[in-house]
Design a protein around this motif. Sequence first.
Motif, PDB file in Angstrom:
ATOM      1  N   LEU A 110      23.365  67.034 -17.355  1.00 51.22           N
ATOM      2  CA  LEU A 110      22.585  66.388 -16.297  1.00 51.22           C
ATOM      3  C   LEU A 110      21.960  65.084 -16.784  1.00 51.22           C
ATOM      4  O   LEU A 110      22.038  64.046 -16.107  1.00 51.22           O
ATOM      5  CB  LEU A 110      21.495  67.335 -15.797  1.00 51.22           C
ATOM      6  CG  LEU A 110      20.507  66.752 -14.776  1.00 51.22           C
ATOM      7  CD1 LEU A 110      21.232  66.283 -13.527  1.00 51.22           C
ATOM      8  CD2 LEU A 110      19.434  67.780 -14.427  1.00 51.22           C
ATOM      9  N   LEU A 111      21.357  65.104 -17.956  1.00 56.08           N
ATOM     10  CA  LEU A 111      20.706  63.899 -18.478  1.00 56.08           C
ATOM     11  C   LEU A 111      21.731  62.824 -18.831  1.00 56.08           C
ATOM     12  O   LEU A 111      21.454  61.623 -18.685  1.00 56.08           O
ATOM     13  CB  LEU A 111      19.861  64.256 -19.697  1.00 56.08           C
ATOM     14  CG  LEU A 111      18.592  65.069 -19.392  1.00 56.08           C
ATOM     15  CD1 LEU A 111      17.966  65.593 -20.673  1.00 56.08           C
ATOM     16  CD2 LEU A 111      17.580  64.234 -18.603  1.00 56.08           C
ATOM     17  N   ALA A 112      22.915  63.240 -19.281  1.00 59.36           N
ATOM     18  CA  ALA A 112      23.968  62.263 -19.564  1.00 59.36           C
ATOM     19  C   ALA A 112      24.390  61.559 -18.287  1.00 59.36           C
ATOM     20  O   ALA A 112      24.555  60.330 -18.252  1.00 59.36           O
ATOM     21  CB  ALA A 112      25.166  62.965 -20.208  1.00 59.36           C
ATOM     22  N   GLN A 113      24.556  62.326 -17.213  1.00 56.75           N
ATOM     23  CA  GLN A 113      24.924  61.744 -15.923  1.00 56.75           C
ATOM     24  C   GLN A 113      23.830  60.795 -15.442  1.00 56.75           C
ATOM     25  O   GLN A 113      24.100  59.679 -14.979  1.00 56.75           O
ATOM     26  CB  GLN A 113      25.140  62.862 -14.902  1.00 56.75           C
ATOM     27  CG  GLN A 113      25.431  62.391 -13.484  1.00 56.75           C
ATOM     28  CD  GLN A 113      26.830  61.872 -13.307  1.00 56.75           C
ATOM     29  OE1 GLN A 113      27.765  62.405 -13.889  1.00 56.75           O
ATOM     30  NE2 GLN A 113      26.999  60.839 -12.501  1.00 56.75           N
ATOM     31  N   LYS A 114      22.580  61.221 -15.546  1.00 55.94           N
ATOM     32  CA  LYS A 114      21.465  60.362 -15.143  1.00 55.94           C
ATOM     33  C   LYS A 114      21.436  59.082 -15.973  1.00 55.94           C
ATOM     34  O   LYS A 114      21.113  58.007 -15.464  1.00 55.94           O
ATOM     35  CB  LYS A 114      20.133  61.108 -15.303  1.00 55.94           C
ATOM     36  CG  LYS A 114      19.843  62.135 -14.217  1.00 55.94           C
ATOM     37  CD  LYS A 114      18.454  62.708 -14.408  1.00 55.94           C
ATOM     38  CE  LYS A 114      18.066  63.622 -13.258  1.00 55.94           C
ATOM     39  NZ  LYS A 114      16.699  64.175 -13.416  1.00 55.94           N
ATOM     40  N   ASP A 147      21.440  64.910  -9.750  1.00 61.20           N
ATOM     41  CA  ASP A 147      20.459  65.891  -9.271  1.00 61.20           C
ATOM     42  C   ASP A 147      20.267  65.808  -7.755  1.00 61.20           C
ATOM     43  O   ASP A 147      19.213  66.171  -7.237  1.00 61.20           O
ATOM     44  CB  ASP A 147      19.117  65.693  -9.983  1.00 61.20           C
ATOM     45  CG  ASP A 147      18.529  64.297  -9.739  1.00 61.20           C
ATOM     46  OD1 ASP A 147      19.196  63.458  -9.097  1.00 61.20           O
ATOM     47  OD2 ASP A 147      17.391  64.051 -10.195  1.00 61.20           O
ATOM     48  N   GLU A 148      21.305  65.341  -7.064  1.00 60.22           N
ATOM     49  CA  GLU A 148      21.189  65.179  -5.604  1.00 60.22           C
ATOM     50  C   GLU A 148      21.237  66.506  -4.848  1.00 60.22           C
ATOM     51  O   GLU A 148      20.957  66.561  -3.658  1.00 60.22           O
ATOM     52  CB  GLU A 148      22.306  64.268  -5.080  1.00 60.22           C
ATOM     53  CG  GLU A 148      22.195  62.814  -5.492  1.00 60.22           C
ATOM     54  CD  GLU A 148      22.872  62.534  -6.819  1.00 60.22           C
ATOM     55  OE1 GLU A 148      23.036  61.348  -7.153  1.00 60.22           O
ATOM     56  OE2 GLU A 148      23.241  63.493  -7.529  1.00 60.22           O
ATOM     57  N   ALA A 188      32.454  69.555  -2.984  1.00 58.35           N
ATOM     58  CA  ALA A 188      32.956  68.778  -4.111  1.00 58.35           C
ATOM     59  C   ALA A 188      31.885  67.774  -4.532  1.00 58.35           C
ATOM     60  O   ALA A 188      31.687  66.758  -3.864  1.00 58.35           O
ATOM     61  CB  ALA A 188      34.248  68.058  -3.735  1.00 58.35           C
ATOM     62  N   ALA A 189      31.201  68.074  -5.626  1.00 54.22           N
ATOM     63  CA  ALA A 189      30.161  67.169  -6.156  1.00 54.22           C
ATOM     64  C   ALA A 189      30.828  66.181  -7.112  1.00 54.22           C
ATOM     65  O   ALA A 189      31.054  66.494  -8.281  1.00 54.22           O
ATOM     66  CB  ALA A 189      29.081  67.973  -6.860  1.00 54.22           C
ATOM     67  N   ILE A 190      31.146  65.020  -6.608  1.00 59.51           N
ATOM     68  CA  ILE A 190      31.891  64.019  -7.369  1.00 59.51           C
ATOM     69  C   ILE A 190      30.939  63.111  -8.135  1.00 59.51           C
ATOM     70  O   ILE A 190      29.978  62.579  -7.577  1.00 59.51           O
ATOM     71  CB  ILE A 190      32.786  63.195  -6.422  1.00 59.51           C
ATOM     72  CG1 ILE A 190      33.847  64.110  -5.787  1.00 59.51           C
ATOM     73  CG2 ILE A 190      33.447  62.040  -7.152  1.00 59.51           C
ATOM     74  CD1 ILE A 190      34.673  63.446  -4.699  1.00 59.51           C
ATOM     75  N   ASP A 191      31.203  62.935  -9.427  1.00 60.54           N
ATOM     76  CA  ASP A 191      30.324  62.116 -10.278  1.00 60.54           C
ATOM     77  C   ASP A 191      30.436  60.636  -9.959  1.00 60.54           C
ATOM     78  O   ASP A 191      29.434  59.939  -9.836  1.00 60.54           O
ATOM     79  CB  ASP A 191      30.664  62.329 -11.756  1.00 60.54           C
ATOM     80  CG  ASP A 191      30.269  63.709 -12.249  1.00 60.54           C
ATOM     81  OD1 ASP A 191      29.465  64.380 -11.580  1.00 60.54           O
ATOM     82  OD2 ASP A 191      30.772  64.114 -13.314  1.00 60.54           O
TER      83      ASP A 191
END
Length: 273
Positions: A59-63, A126-127, A146-149
């Motif tokens: 999660l933090l990497a994505q943020k 985190d949406e 589908a939670a697409i990055d």
Amino acid sequence: MNKIWRPSVSYKIWSEFSPPVGQEHWHCDMKRGFARARKREPQVAALLDRDNTPQRIGLLAQKGVYEFHQDPLMLNRKDAVEKVADILQLSQEPSEVQERVILILENYHQQPILVDEKIVKLSRGDEGIPEPIVIEQGNYIFNLYAAIDCIFIEPDGTLHILDFKTGQSDFDRRQGFVYLLAASYLYPKQKAVASFYNLETGKSSDRIFATAETLKSFQIELVLIAKRHQTDLKRYRNNPDEFSLIFPANPGFRCSYCPFTSICKFFVSEVAA
């Protein structure tokens, strides 16, 4: 106004139901039972609401990637990593999380793979649950989640769906095909490809392409998964005492990585060599 209930499926449910090839011996269906059939029980809900270390790092990497691209000048700053780490409040995280996320931020700052791309969508991570895609297969209607990055547009107009990974797990091509199926409904007039990129190791996957026939096959497979999953949930609702029969446990090495060890009677702390 009440939403219409429909059977649901996602790559996550699929992976909980059926593990990637080569990982069958590590798969425990009881995790799906806790996460899906018993998720409203207070003890289970509390565990589901708590990120484990790999989830927190992911999660933090994505943020972090998201924050790098909010300010056009951020990636040019020498102190960009420190600035993003401050935005993420990394100092409040456990030491392992801090160390690994800092390394991820440093890697991305040195090799920002999205820097020259025309980004259509970049998730913060985190949406929450995305809006479902309603799919009709014959007389069966279901919700695909589908939670697409990330989605960006390649020079020739192709949509490129990029999924970020962390850790050492292998890429599961099924996830790419699920995203391509979602894209065929969200962007029906555009060609699309999918790929994976590990923010921790710098490893990229091959690009994943799919014909209409291939996507139809995956859609049919998702229908089967949705039906079997709903059958299991119904069986549990009707026979809660048969939880371990409906969702059989597979105790072993992977128990150490399971979030439900504190409430699972099949948990083993050590496995004999």
